[in-house]
Design a protein around this motif. Structure first.
Motif, short mmCIF file in Angstrom:
data_model
loop_
_atom_site.label_atom_id
_atom_site.label_comp_id
_atom_site.label_asym_id
_atom_site.label_seq_id
_atom_site.Cartn_x
_atom_site.Cartn_y
_atom_site.Cartn_z
N GLU A 37 0.83 -1.20 0.00
CA GLU A 37 0.00 0.00 0.00
C GLU A 37 0.87 1.25 0.00
O GLU A 37 1.79 1.37 0.81
CB GLU A 37 -0.93 0.01 1.22
CG GLU A 37 -2.07 -0.99 1.15
CD GLU A 37 -3.16 -0.55 0.19
OE1 GLU A 37 -3.04 0.55 -0.40
OE2 GLU A 37 -4.12 -1.33 0.02
N SER A 38 0.59 2.15 -0.91
CA SER A 38 1.36 3.40 -1.00
C SER A 38 0.56 4.41 -1.80
O SER A 38 -0.49 4.09 -2.37
CB SER A 38 2.72 3.16 -1.67
OG SER A 38 2.54 2.72 -3.01
N ASP A 39 1.03 5.64 -1.85
CA ASP A 39 0.37 6.66 -2.66
C ASP A 39 0.44 6.28 -4.13
O ASP A 39 1.42 5.67 -4.59
CB ASP A 39 1.04 8.02 -2.44
CG ASP A 39 0.83 8.54 -1.02
OD1 ASP A 39 -0.17 8.12 -0.40
OD2 ASP A 39 1.65 9.35 -0.56
N VAL A 40 -0.60 6.65 -4.86
CA VAL A 40 -0.67 6.34 -6.29
C VAL A 40 -0.67 7.64 -7.08
O VAL A 40 -1.34 8.60 -6.71
CB VAL A 40 -1.96 5.54 -6.62
CG1 VAL A 40 -1.98 5.16 -8.10
CG2 VAL A 40 -2.03 4.28 -5.76
N GLU A 189 -10.08 5.19 -12.62
CA GLU A 189 -9.24 4.82 -11.48
C GLU A 189 -7.78 4.72 -11.89
O GLU A 189 -6.89 5.21 -11.19
CB GLU A 189 -9.73 3.48 -10.91
CG GLU A 189 -8.76 2.79 -9.96
CD GLU A 189 -8.51 3.55 -8.67
OE1 GLU A 189 -7.54 3.23 -7.98
OE2 GLU A 189 -9.30 4.47 -8.35
N ASN A 247 -12.66 -1.11 -3.92
CA ASN A 247 -11.22 -1.37 -3.98
C ASN A 247 -10.41 -0.25 -4.62
O ASN A 247 -9.18 -0.34 -4.68
CB ASN A 247 -10.97 -2.67 -4.77
CG ASN A 247 -11.53 -3.89 -4.06
OD1 ASN A 247 -11.52 -3.96 -2.83
ND2 ASN A 247 -12.02 -4.85 -4.82
N ARG A 249 -8.48 3.30 -5.34
CA ARG A 249 -7.60 4.15 -4.55
C ARG A 249 -7.78 5.64 -4.88
O ARG A 249 -7.57 6.49 -4.03
CB ARG A 249 -6.13 3.78 -4.80
CG ARG A 249 -5.76 2.35 -4.46
CD ARG A 249 -5.89 2.07 -2.97
NE ARG A 249 -5.39 0.74 -2.63
CZ ARG A 249 -6.10 -0.37 -2.66
NH1 ARG A 249 -7.36 -0.32 -3.06
NH2 ARG A 249 -5.57 -1.53 -2.33
N LEU A 250 -8.16 5.93 -6.12
CA LEU A 250 -8.20 7.32 -6.57
C LEU A 250 -9.62 7.82 -6.83
O LEU A 250 -9.94 8.95 -6.50
CB LEU A 250 -7.35 7.48 -7.85
CG LEU A 250 -5.87 7.09 -7.69
CD1 LEU A 250 -5.16 7.21 -9.04
CD2 LEU A 250 -5.19 7.98 -6.66
N LYS A 252 -13.31 7.99 -5.86
CA LYS A 252 -14.06 7.76 -4.63
C LYS A 252 -15.57 7.73 -4.85
O LYS A 252 -16.31 7.42 -3.93
CB LYS A 252 -13.71 8.84 -3.60
CG LYS A 252 -12.23 8.82 -3.19
CD LYS A 252 -11.84 7.46 -2.64
CE LYS A 252 -10.38 7.44 -2.20
NZ LYS A 252 -9.98 6.08 -1.73
#
Length: 281
Positions: A37-40, A189, A247, A249-250, A252
């Motif tokens: 898990e990390s910033d994308v 996404e 699921n 990440r970007l 929402k």
């Protein structure tokens, strides 16, 4: 990340090895997966994805399609950067019917549906060509999208995710679960787009199909997990969308608006609440 992590090292047997955090780990281990898990990076953070329904908009002819085209044209002239996805509409449904009757597997149905959506992409691209919109062939779309979106005010693609014969088997029936709604959300996404709007022929999400039950209750907004719990009989979008959103990440949220009132499309792109918002809860 330091440069040394990317440099090969020599082991006791003189073979070269790549030193990395996943070098000796199983990619099936949940703790290992959690550690990734990390910033994308948002590749296209100021771009909006708008999915134009095939059966709900384009198949309805000039009376419905032209006002949508005019609204999209005004958005483009106003400086909005748009990625336009298109559904296959009635032709895809016809192909699915024939394929199912012939016993074709889900992956083949997914493959043949691409042609119908691509045809509608060319149709919409022709109508929007005066605004400088470019229809991009599927085989180069993912690679050249940033170039085209920075060179043109908007681009069009067929919307079908390229799973092809690797399409996931659906839980029920044989119709491909990842269709053009899913393709547009997944694209948004991947590239970190600003918004995702699905243009349909209903005001949004209802407790039942409003075309069959006019007294069905309108759902103004709902979380993806809550939507899955409700197990509604029908949805105006692909059933896999809540899972994708949970699921993500970007991206929402996504919004469903009625294309028969084109002003709602413009409102959604401006960030206004103009239909039903499904959000990651």
């Amino acid at each position: 990340m330091s440069d040394t992590i990317l440099q090969p090292r020599t082991g006791p047997d003189d073979r070269h090895h790549v030193q990395s955090m996943l070098m000796r780990e199983s990619l099936l281990d949940k703790q290992v997966m959690a550690s990734t898990e990390s910033d994308v990076v948002r590749m296209l953070p100021d771009v909006h994805v708008v999915k134009v329904g095939g059966s709900s908009i384009l198949d309805q002819g000039r009376a419905v399609t032209y006002p949508v085209v005019a609204t999209i044209g005004e958005l483009l002239k106003g400086g909005s950067k748009l990625i336009l996805g298109v559904g296959g509409g009635v032709r895809s449904r016809h192909v699915f019917s024939i394929g199912i009757d012939l016993g074709l597997p889900t992956g083949v149905l997914a493959q043949v549906s691409v042609a119908d959506a691509l045809g509608n992409a060319h149709i919409l691209g022709t109508l929007l060509s005066p605004y400088g919109v470019v229809a991009i062939p599927p085989e180069i779309f993912g690679h050249l999208l940033p170039l085209f979106i920075h060179s043109a005010p908007g681009v069009i693609f067929n919307g079908v995710p390229p799973y092809s014969i690797w399409e996931h088997p659906p839980e029920l029936g044989r119709i491909p679960p990842h269709r053009t709604d899913a393709g547009c959300l997944i694209l948004g996404e991947c590239f970190g787009c600003k918004s995702v709007t699905l243009v349909k022929d209903v005001d949004g999400l209802y407790t039942e199909d409003p075309k069959e039950n006019p007294s069905a209750s309108f759902i103004d907004s709902i979380g993806a997990k809550e939507l899955k719990k409700r197990q509604l009989k029908t949805l105006p979008f692909d059933e896999v969308l809540p899972d994708v959103l949970i699921n993500a990440r970007l991206v929402k949220q996504f919004q469903v608006v009625n294309g028969r009132d084109p002003d709602r499309i413009a409102a959604a792109v401006r960030g206004e609440h103009a239909g039903t918002i499904v959000y990651a809860d």
